[in-house]
Write a protein that holds these residues in place. Structure first.
Motif, PDB file in Angstrom:
ATOM      1  N   MET A 160      14.436   7.579 -36.333  1.00 43.08           N
ATOM      2  CA  MET A 160      13.950   6.409 -37.039  1.00 43.08           C
ATOM      3  C   MET A 160      12.626   5.939 -36.421  1.00 43.08           C
ATOM      4  O   MET A 160      11.686   5.618 -37.132  1.00 43.08           O
ATOM      5  CB  MET A 160      14.991   5.308 -37.002  1.00 43.08           C
ATOM      6  CG  MET A 160      14.634   4.098 -37.783  1.00 43.08           C
ATOM      7  SD  MET A 160      16.059   2.997 -37.785  1.00 43.08           S
ATOM      8  CE  MET A 160      15.387   1.638 -38.636  1.00 43.08           C
ATOM      9  N   ALA A 161      12.570   5.887 -35.077  1.00 51.26           N
ATOM     10  CA  ALA A 161      11.336   5.453 -34.415  1.00 51.26           C
ATOM     11  C   ALA A 161      10.213   6.438 -34.694  1.00 51.26           C
ATOM     12  O   ALA A 161       9.071   6.034 -34.915  1.00 51.26           O
ATOM     13  CB  ALA A 161      11.549   5.298 -32.914  1.00 51.26           C
ATOM     14  N   ALA A 162      10.542   7.719 -34.687  1.00 47.21           N
ATOM     15  CA  ALA A 162       9.511   8.732 -34.937  1.00 47.21           C
ATOM     16  C   ALA A 162       8.941   8.591 -36.342  1.00 47.21           C
ATOM     17  O   ALA A 162       7.727   8.654 -36.537  1.00 47.21           O
ATOM     18  CB  ALA A 162      10.085  10.128 -34.744  1.00 47.21           C
ATOM     19  N   ARG A 163       9.796   8.386 -37.313  1.00 53.34           N
ATOM     20  CA  ARG A 163       9.335   8.269 -38.702  1.00 53.34           C
ATOM     21  C   ARG A 163       8.679   6.926 -38.993  1.00 53.34           C
ATOM     22  O   ARG A 163       7.628   6.859 -39.621  1.00 53.34           O
ATOM     23  CB  ARG A 163      10.513   8.462 -39.655  1.00 53.34           C
ATOM     24  CG  ARG A 163      11.018   9.857 -39.692  1.00 53.34           C
ATOM     25  CD  ARG A 163      12.099  10.004 -40.718  1.00 53.34           C
ATOM     26  NE  ARG A 163      12.820  11.244 -40.489  1.00 53.34           N
ATOM     27  CZ  ARG A 163      14.071  11.427 -40.779  1.00 53.34           C
ATOM     28  NH1 ARG A 163      14.783  10.457 -41.319  1.00 53.34           N
ATOM     29  NH2 ARG A 163      14.651  12.581 -40.550  1.00 53.34           N
ATOM     30  N   THR A 164       9.315   5.859 -38.557  1.00 58.88           N
ATOM     31  CA  THR A 164       8.841   4.516 -38.890  1.00 58.88           C
ATOM     32  C   THR A 164       7.646   4.080 -38.045  1.00 58.88           C
ATOM     33  O   THR A 164       6.686   3.529 -38.561  1.00 58.88           O
ATOM     34  CB  THR A 164       9.989   3.499 -38.720  1.00 58.88           C
ATOM     35  OG1 THR A 164      11.094   3.924 -39.516  1.00 58.88           O
ATOM     36  CG2 THR A 164       9.565   2.110 -39.145  1.00 58.88           C
ATOM     37  N   LEU A 165       7.743   4.333 -36.752  1.00 60.81           N
ATOM     38  CA  LEU A 165       6.719   3.847 -35.826  1.00 60.81           C
ATOM     39  C   LEU A 165       5.715   4.919 -35.430  1.00 60.81           C
ATOM     40  O   LEU A 165       4.737   4.620 -34.761  1.00 60.81           O
ATOM     41  CB  LEU A 165       7.386   3.298 -34.562  1.00 60.81           C
ATOM     42  CG  LEU A 165       8.410   2.182 -34.777  1.00 60.81           C
ATOM     43  CD1 LEU A 165       9.120   1.859 -33.483  1.00 60.81           C
ATOM     44  CD2 LEU A 165       7.747   0.951 -35.369  1.00 60.81           C
TER      45      LEU A 165
END
Length: 52
Positions: free
Chosen positions: A1-6
Motif C-alpha cells: 500500500m505504501a509503495a503504491r500510494t506513497l
C-alpha cells in the motif's frame, strides 16, 4: 500500500515509524497523534502477562 500510494521504496517504508506511515496515509489529523505508552501503563500490562 505504501509503495503504491506513497511511492515509497522498501527502505523508506521500513525506516518510517507507525505514526509517520499513518500521517503520510492521511489516517491522522494534524495534532491528533495518540500519546505513547507510559511506564505505568506498561507495568500494568506486564502484570497481566503470564508469560513475561
Amino acid at each position: 500500500m505504501a509503495a503504491r500510494t506513497l511511492h515509497w521504496r522498501p527502505h523508506e517504508f521500513w525506516a518510517a515509524t507507525p505514526a509517520e506511515l499513518a500521517a503520510a496515509l492521511g489516517l491522522l489529523a494534524p495534532g491528533s497523534a495518540q500519546p505513547g505508552l507510559d511506564r505505568a501503563a506498561l507495568q500494568r500490562l506486564m502484570e497481566h502477562d503470564h508469560d513475561r
